[in-house]
Design a protein around this motif. Sequence first.
Motif, PDB file in Angstrom:
ATOM      1  N   TYR A  61      13.407 -16.098 -18.299  1.00 51.07           N
ATOM      2  CA  TYR A  61      12.337 -16.781 -17.449  1.00 51.07           C
ATOM      3  C   TYR A  61      11.364 -17.598 -18.307  1.00 51.07           C
ATOM      4  N   THR A  62      10.940 -18.525 -17.528  1.00 45.39           N
ATOM      5  CA  THR A  62       9.884 -19.384 -18.354  1.00 45.39           C
ATOM      6  C   THR A  62       8.517 -18.737 -17.554  1.00 45.39           C
ATOM      7  N   PHE A  63       7.484 -18.808 -18.318  1.00 39.33           N
ATOM      8  CA  PHE A  63       6.145 -18.400 -17.841  1.00 39.33           C
ATOM      9  C   PHE A  63       4.967 -19.229 -18.205  1.00 39.33           C
ATOM     10  N   GLU A  64       4.077 -19.608 -17.404  1.00 39.91           N
ATOM     11  CA  GLU A  64       3.078 -20.351 -17.713  1.00 39.91           C
ATOM     12  C   GLU A  64       1.517 -19.665 -17.106  1.00 39.91           C
ATOM     13  N   PHE A  65       0.512 -19.630 -18.211  1.00 37.43           N
ATOM     14  CA  PHE A  65      -0.703 -19.316 -17.665  1.00 37.43           C
ATOM     15  C   PHE A  65      -1.694 -20.459 -18.135  1.00 37.43           C
ATOM     16  N   ALA A  66      -2.534 -20.510 -16.914  1.00 34.68           N
ATOM     17  CA  ALA A  66      -3.416 -21.901 -16.971  1.00 34.68           C
ATOM     18  C   ALA A  66      -4.798 -21.757 -16.780  1.00 34.68           C
ATOM     19  N   SER A  67      -5.987 -22.248 -16.869  1.00 31.25           N
ATOM     20  CA  SER A  67      -7.240 -22.045 -16.487  1.00 31.25           C
ATOM     21  C   SER A  67      -7.288 -22.937 -15.254  1.00 31.25           C
ATOM     22  N   ASP A  68      -6.264 -23.584 -14.555  1.00 27.18           N
ATOM     23  CA  ASP A  68      -6.676 -24.209 -13.661  1.00 27.18           C
ATOM     24  C   ASP A  68      -5.408 -23.936 -12.646  1.00 27.18           C
ATOM     25  N   PRO A  69      -5.466 -24.398 -11.237  1.00 28.22           N
ATOM     26  CA  PRO A  69      -4.434 -24.008 -10.557  1.00 28.22           C
ATOM     27  C   PRO A  69      -3.197 -25.177 -10.516  1.00 28.22           C
ATOM     28  N   ASN A  70      -3.661 -26.320 -11.124  1.00 23.90           N
ATOM     29  CA  ASN A  70      -2.637 -27.248 -11.317  1.00 23.90           C
ATOM     30  C   ASN A  70      -1.811 -27.140 -12.727  1.00 23.90           C
ATOM     31  N   PHE A  71      -2.321 -26.244 -13.420  1.00 26.07           N
ATOM     32  CA  PHE A  71      -1.497 -26.055 -14.731  1.00 26.07           C
ATOM     33  C   PHE A  71      -1.465 -27.188 -15.601  1.00 26.07           C
ATOM     34  N   VAL A  72      -2.800 -27.962 -15.618  1.00 25.31           N
ATOM     35  CA  VAL A  72      -3.138 -28.877 -16.626  1.00 25.31           C
ATOM     36  C   VAL A  72      -3.343 -28.297 -17.913  1.00 25.31           C
ATOM     37  N   ASN A  73      -4.530 -27.231 -17.934  1.00 18.63           N
ATOM     38  CA  ASN A  73      -4.946 -26.711 -19.237  1.00 18.63           C
ATOM     39  C   ASN A  73      -4.227 -25.494 -19.312  1.00 18.63           C
ATOM     40  N   ILE A  74      -3.040 -25.501 -20.037  1.00 22.13           N
ATOM     41  CA  ILE A  74      -2.040 -24.385 -20.405  1.00 22.13           C
ATOM     42  C   ILE A  74      -2.684 -23.622 -21.221  1.00 22.13           C
ATOM     43  N   LEU A  75      -2.876 -22.020 -21.080  1.00 20.10           N
ATOM     44  CA  LEU A  75      -3.418 -21.116 -22.018  1.00 20.10           C
ATOM     45  C   LEU A  75      -2.295 -20.610 -22.756  1.00 20.10           C
ATOM     46  N   LYS A  76      -1.329 -20.123 -22.102  1.00 26.46           N
ATOM     47  CA  LYS A  76      -0.023 -19.547 -22.657  1.00 26.46           C
ATOM     48  C   LYS A  76       1.080 -20.025 -21.899  1.00 26.46           C
ATOM     49  N   SER A  77       2.304 -20.204 -22.803  1.00 27.15           N
ATOM     50  CA  SER A  77       3.608 -20.613 -22.172  1.00 27.15           C
ATOM     51  C   SER A  77       4.543 -20.006 -23.088  1.00 27.15           C
ATOM     52  N   GLY A  78       5.897 -19.922 -22.480  1.00 23.69           N
ATOM     53  CA  GLY A  78       7.046 -19.284 -23.201  1.00 23.69           C
ATOM     54  C   GLY A  78       8.171 -19.008 -22.428  1.00 23.69           C
ATOM     55  N   VAL A  79       9.017 -18.534 -23.251  1.00 24.75           N
ATOM     56  CA  VAL A  79      10.245 -17.793 -22.540  1.00 24.75           C
ATOM     57  C   VAL A  79      10.615 -16.814 -22.905  1.00 24.75           C
ATOM     58  N   THR A  80      10.728 -15.790 -21.794  1.00 23.59           N
ATOM     59  CA  THR A  80      11.162 -14.018 -22.189  1.00 23.59           C
ATOM     60  C   THR A  80      12.445 -14.119 -22.501  1.00 23.59           C
ATOM     61  N   SER A  81      12.771 -13.111 -23.069  1.00 22.62           N
ATOM     62  CA  SER A  81      14.207 -12.680 -23.619  1.00 22.62           C
ATOM     63  C   SER A  81      14.556 -11.351 -22.958  1.00 22.62           C
ATOM     64  N   ASN A  82      16.106 -11.266 -23.033  1.00 28.47           N
ATOM     65  CA  ASN A  82      16.661 -10.160 -22.818  1.00 28.47           C
ATOM     66  C   ASN A  82      16.528  -9.951 -21.447  1.00 28.47           C
ATOM     67  N   HIS A  83      16.448 -10.868 -20.438  1.00 32.49           N
ATOM     68  CA  HIS A  83      16.058 -10.496 -18.942  1.00 32.49           C
ATOM     69  C   HIS A  83      15.116  -9.982 -18.644  1.00 32.49           C
ATOM     70  N   PHE A  84      14.136  -9.940 -19.421  1.00 31.95           N
ATOM     71  CA  PHE A  84      12.632  -9.181 -18.874  1.00 31.95           C
ATOM     72  C   PHE A  84      12.270  -9.497 -17.612  1.00 31.95           C
ATOM     73  N   MET A  85      11.844  -8.805 -16.855  1.00 35.04           N
ATOM     74  CA  MET A  85      11.028  -9.345 -15.724  1.00 35.04           C
ATOM     75  C   MET A  85       9.725  -8.738 -15.876  1.00 35.04           C
ATOM     76  N   HIS A  86       9.175  -8.733 -16.928  1.00 34.82           N
ATOM     77  CA  HIS A  86       7.674  -8.148 -17.253  1.00 34.82           C
ATOM     78  C   HIS A  86       7.498  -8.798 -18.642  1.00 34.82           C
ATOM     79  N   LEU A  87       6.234  -9.107 -18.807  1.00 40.23           N
ATOM     80  CA  LEU A  87       5.557  -9.304 -20.132  1.00 40.23           C
ATOM     81  C   LEU A  87       4.048  -8.747 -20.399  1.00 40.23           C
ATOM     82  N   GLU A  88       3.712  -8.615 -21.587  1.00 37.73           N
ATOM     83  CA  GLU A  88       2.301  -8.130 -21.841  1.00 37.73           C
ATOM     84  C   GLU A  88       1.591  -9.160 -22.616  1.00 37.73           C
ATOM     85  N   GLU A  89       0.267  -9.490 -21.989  1.00 34.27           N
ATOM     86  CA  GLU A  89      -0.402 -10.389 -22.685  1.00 34.27           C
ATOM     87  C   GLU A  89      -2.044 -10.103 -22.302  1.00 34.27           C
ATOM     88  N   SER A  90      -2.742 -10.627 -23.022  1.00 32.83           N
ATOM     89  CA  SER A  90      -4.307 -10.711 -23.211  1.00 32.83           C
ATOM     90  C   SER A  90      -4.873 -12.101 -23.082  1.00 32.83           C
TER      91      SER A  90
END
Length: 509
Positions: A173-202
């Motif tokens: 999965y590709t994930f994106e976290f942003a400070s705006d609803p249009n995802f212009v200012n991306i805080l964190k992004s990446g790709v999960t591995s091993n089919h994970f349907m969860h991830l831990e972030e702060s």
Amino acid sequence: MSKKKLALILVIIPIVFLTAGCDPICTTAEYATFDVILDGPADGEIVSSLTPTFSWHHTESCTPEQFSVSISWADTSNYGSAFYTSGFNSFLSPESALKPGREYTWHAYSYRTSGLIYGKISEFRTFYTGPVCSQNSLLAPELKLPHDQSWISPSSSYKFQWYYPGNCLPASYTFEFASDPNFVNILKSGVTSNHFMHLEESFPDCSTVYWRIAARDGSTVGPFSDTYSFSWVTNPNCSAEIRGIVYQDQCSQTNFLIPLGNQFVLDPNCKITGGIGIHADGFWDIETESTELIDVRVDLGAGPCPSTGLDYQDAPYGWYEFIVLTPGEYCVSITNQQSSSSNNIGDLGNGIWTEPLTNQDIAGITITLGDGFQMINQNFGWDKIEQIFAPWILEENTNCRAGPDTRYHLVENTHAGDTIPLLGQVYGSEWKVTVINGKKCYILIPGDFGLEIVQSPPKPTDIPKAKSADKSEEEPSGDTQCSDFNTRSSCPAPQCKWDPAGTGSCVNN
């Protein structure tokens, strides 16, 4: 006992011990330290069957009454289904098939039914059911936790969870976290591995974050999920919560503006306000007259009202909640120009906001937030118009005519004390539209009642003068007596005057 029977017993006893195992049944104290060691499925394994075999072993010197295996979807907060087997067994398969393309967790423990004695819970393992998706079948994942517009106060990282709605398993999965609803200012992004349907972030304290997920199959990226937002708050001095209920207020007489001089009985839960008219009392009372309005959009704006654009929420259960992280002025508002499809009421349309009280399209309130945590409750009450007319009690006998002029022919007579419906007001005049005995007609009642404005009907080419049989609104002639006029409005001056004594009459001046 014969030698043959004795020999048979000596043969059977070892077999029984071999079958049952040499270990004695566990005591109550031994359950507390009984360890179950998981064998399979392995952590992160994709199982080939929807009824996989779960296996385990133990090194304890006793045998429990039962083993319990609990299996749950990884995006739920409960343990899901529990399956039991004898304490002499070391494997089982679920009684019902699992769903394809899911992430599951499982664990096991020893168990005794008498006294509900539980052993130590094993480690938790994650496994997946296939098959792996093909590139042409990727769907948008569905976000699970945290719920949209949640307020999160974790001590460290937080577990973000979703699930895939298809019948196959994405590779990643590709994930994106942003400070705006249009995802212009991306805080964190990446790709999960091993089919994970969860991830831990702060995330940084006192921040509002938007997130979304997309399934992948190699380099192919599917559609993104819906966008959810959350507020990351660990310091209570940097936040405030604005929340409330959006509800349908109840009054059976809610109507257009009616002058206060017109006396009639108000139904319970109704009140009348000058300039607004009859409306519900504006009190949220779920036990008597109020019900939630579902999926009505509430707007949040920066600065005093009117203001929108900062955030919004489609109050999914009849209530809304905004997390505000910066002191200052904010506007919370709702417009009646929207649809509330869950209640099948279409446009909120005609009605009155009873909390805050206004007959305008938009109800809004300015909220001022200072430093430090605050919890603001602001409800919105909507009272739709139950009637499409204003009930009016006549003060005197009045003729109702085919048009807004005394020269139109008479349709119906009315009498003082009658209650008639006022449907509209002719543009530029004091003639009102009503229906009497099923007949539409026009009646002259002084005053502007705030009714719907209607156009005057076409005038006949030659409007006849009213016949002598209908003298109530004719101009006096040489042969006309003041007593021929039977209403205050038709009593002509200066020749005549209205005498209110008795039933009222028009007399010579």
